[in-house]
Design a protein around this motif. Sequence first.
Motif, short mmCIF file in Angstrom:
data_model
loop_
_atom_site.label_atom_id
_atom_site.label_comp_id
_atom_site.label_asym_id
_atom_site.label_seq_id
_atom_site.Cartn_x
_atom_site.Cartn_y
_atom_site.Cartn_z
N UNK A 106 -4.04 -7.08 7.04
CA UNK A 106 -4.09 -5.81 7.77
C UNK A 106 -3.74 -4.62 6.87
N UNK A 107 -4.43 -3.51 7.06
CA UNK A 107 -4.08 -2.28 6.37
C UNK A 107 -3.07 -1.50 7.21
N UNK A 108 -2.04 -0.93 6.57
CA UNK A 108 -1.08 -0.11 7.33
C UNK A 108 -1.78 1.06 8.01
N UNK A 109 -1.36 1.40 9.21
CA UNK A 109 -1.96 2.51 9.96
C UNK A 109 -1.86 3.82 9.20
N UNK A 110 -0.78 3.96 8.42
CA UNK A 110 -0.56 5.23 7.74
C UNK A 110 -1.42 5.39 6.48
N UNK A 111 -2.04 4.29 6.04
CA UNK A 111 -2.81 4.36 4.79
C UNK A 111 -4.11 5.12 4.99
N UNK B 54 0.16 -1.55 11.29
CA UNK B 54 -0.94 -2.07 10.47
C UNK B 54 -2.20 -2.11 11.30
N UNK B 55 -3.33 -2.05 10.58
CA UNK B 55 -4.62 -2.19 11.26
C UNK B 55 -5.43 -3.20 10.48
N UNK B 56 -6.30 -3.95 11.14
CA UNK B 56 -7.08 -4.96 10.41
C UNK B 56 -8.00 -4.33 9.41
N UNK B 57 -8.28 -5.09 8.33
CA UNK B 57 -9.21 -4.57 7.32
C UNK B 57 -10.61 -4.61 7.86
N UNK C 179 0.86 -1.18 0.00
CA UNK C 179 0.00 0.00 0.00
C UNK C 179 0.90 1.24 0.00
N UNK C 180 0.30 2.38 -0.33
CA UNK C 180 1.09 3.62 -0.41
C UNK C 180 0.58 4.62 0.61
N UNK C 181 1.51 5.19 1.37
CA UNK C 181 1.19 6.21 2.36
C UNK C 181 1.87 7.51 1.96
N UNK C 182 1.44 8.62 2.60
CA UNK C 182 1.98 9.93 2.25
C UNK C 182 2.73 10.54 3.42
N UNK C 183 3.93 10.99 3.15
CA UNK C 183 4.69 11.78 4.11
C UNK C 183 4.29 13.24 3.88
#
Length: 365
Positions: A323-328, A362-365, A300-304
């Motif tokens: 799990x989805x990344x927390x930053x997503x 990460x966080x669960x979907x 997945x892609x997150x933004x700084x």
Amino acid sequence: MAPTWVLVLLGHMVLYTSVSSKKVCGRPPITDGIDESALKRVFEVGEEVTLTCEMGYLPSTTTPRRISCTATGEWTSSDLACSPRMCPIPGPLQPLAMGRTEAPFKSVLNFSCDDGYIMQGANESRCLHDGTWSNPPPTCKAVNCPLPRPPADGRIVHDKPVTGTTTRYGQGWTYECNPPKAPSFERGSCSANGTVPEPPVCRDVSCPIPTGIPNGFITFAVMRQHGYKDKVRYACNENYVLQGEAEIQCTNTGNWTSKPVCRAPCKVGIKRGRIFYNAKKIWIEDLKPNRVLHGEPVVFYCKNKAEKCGYPVASTCNDGVLPLPECFEEPGKVEYNLRAKTLPSEIAMCAASPPATPSSTARPT
């Protein structure tokens, strides 16, 4: 009356002078290695002492050093220093000496052998005054065991070829029985105390009818009890991943070895965004069907936001859970449809990803 007092006082002064003692010196201060066997407890003023090193120590000077007891009750100084004679550490032991190649006089080396080995020689050695060791390093000889006896209705298969009438410590073998019997135990070895186990008993063994596994099936098996070393093979339903050995075997205890498990696929739980999967970037609506297999990674892609750049974060499918990344942050409809080029997956990638924190991976979907 005055002269009488003077005489009395003079008498006292004479008495005091007559009982005062001369200055003396105590035992001279010495450092490690100096021979003190000939030193007295008290020395008179003017007495001299020659300092020498005791046996096993080397002097720092080539000539003897003499010190004198002075009128102040102190000794003259000496620059004699005694250093212990060194014994070279035997070459085979140097890897255990942390880089040291010598040991000082009076050092003690203690020796021991690993389990299954008998020491031949002394178990310690001392560094002597002449720079030699009191005993050479011992040798450790492997324990020998008599050859094991086979079971009454079977044979022995050695792990390594055996010659002669003995086997060495640690060497092992497998007990086999004539089919269809099974040994009460399968393995044996030469033990540290030089003994081998008594042979096992050959007996009839059967395992119960094998059972199925969730989301999987038995590929081929006659549904009956099975004998020792019979095998059954499993497979998983479509899109499920087999974890563990596909084949199980009936053991000498009458039980099957562990059955495998079928792990479920995962759904990528986002409606909008772009992922990296199977070596390519994919818009989520183009992932058809929306499914990744157990053990497969999805990026997945997150933004700084501070640096205004994107960075990838991987997550792995684990038995139906991705799990989805927390930053997503999933984009809104307008942003996704009209400003897709501003998404973290489309802007310039950061030079380095920010460090993950334990609570934001990460966080669960």
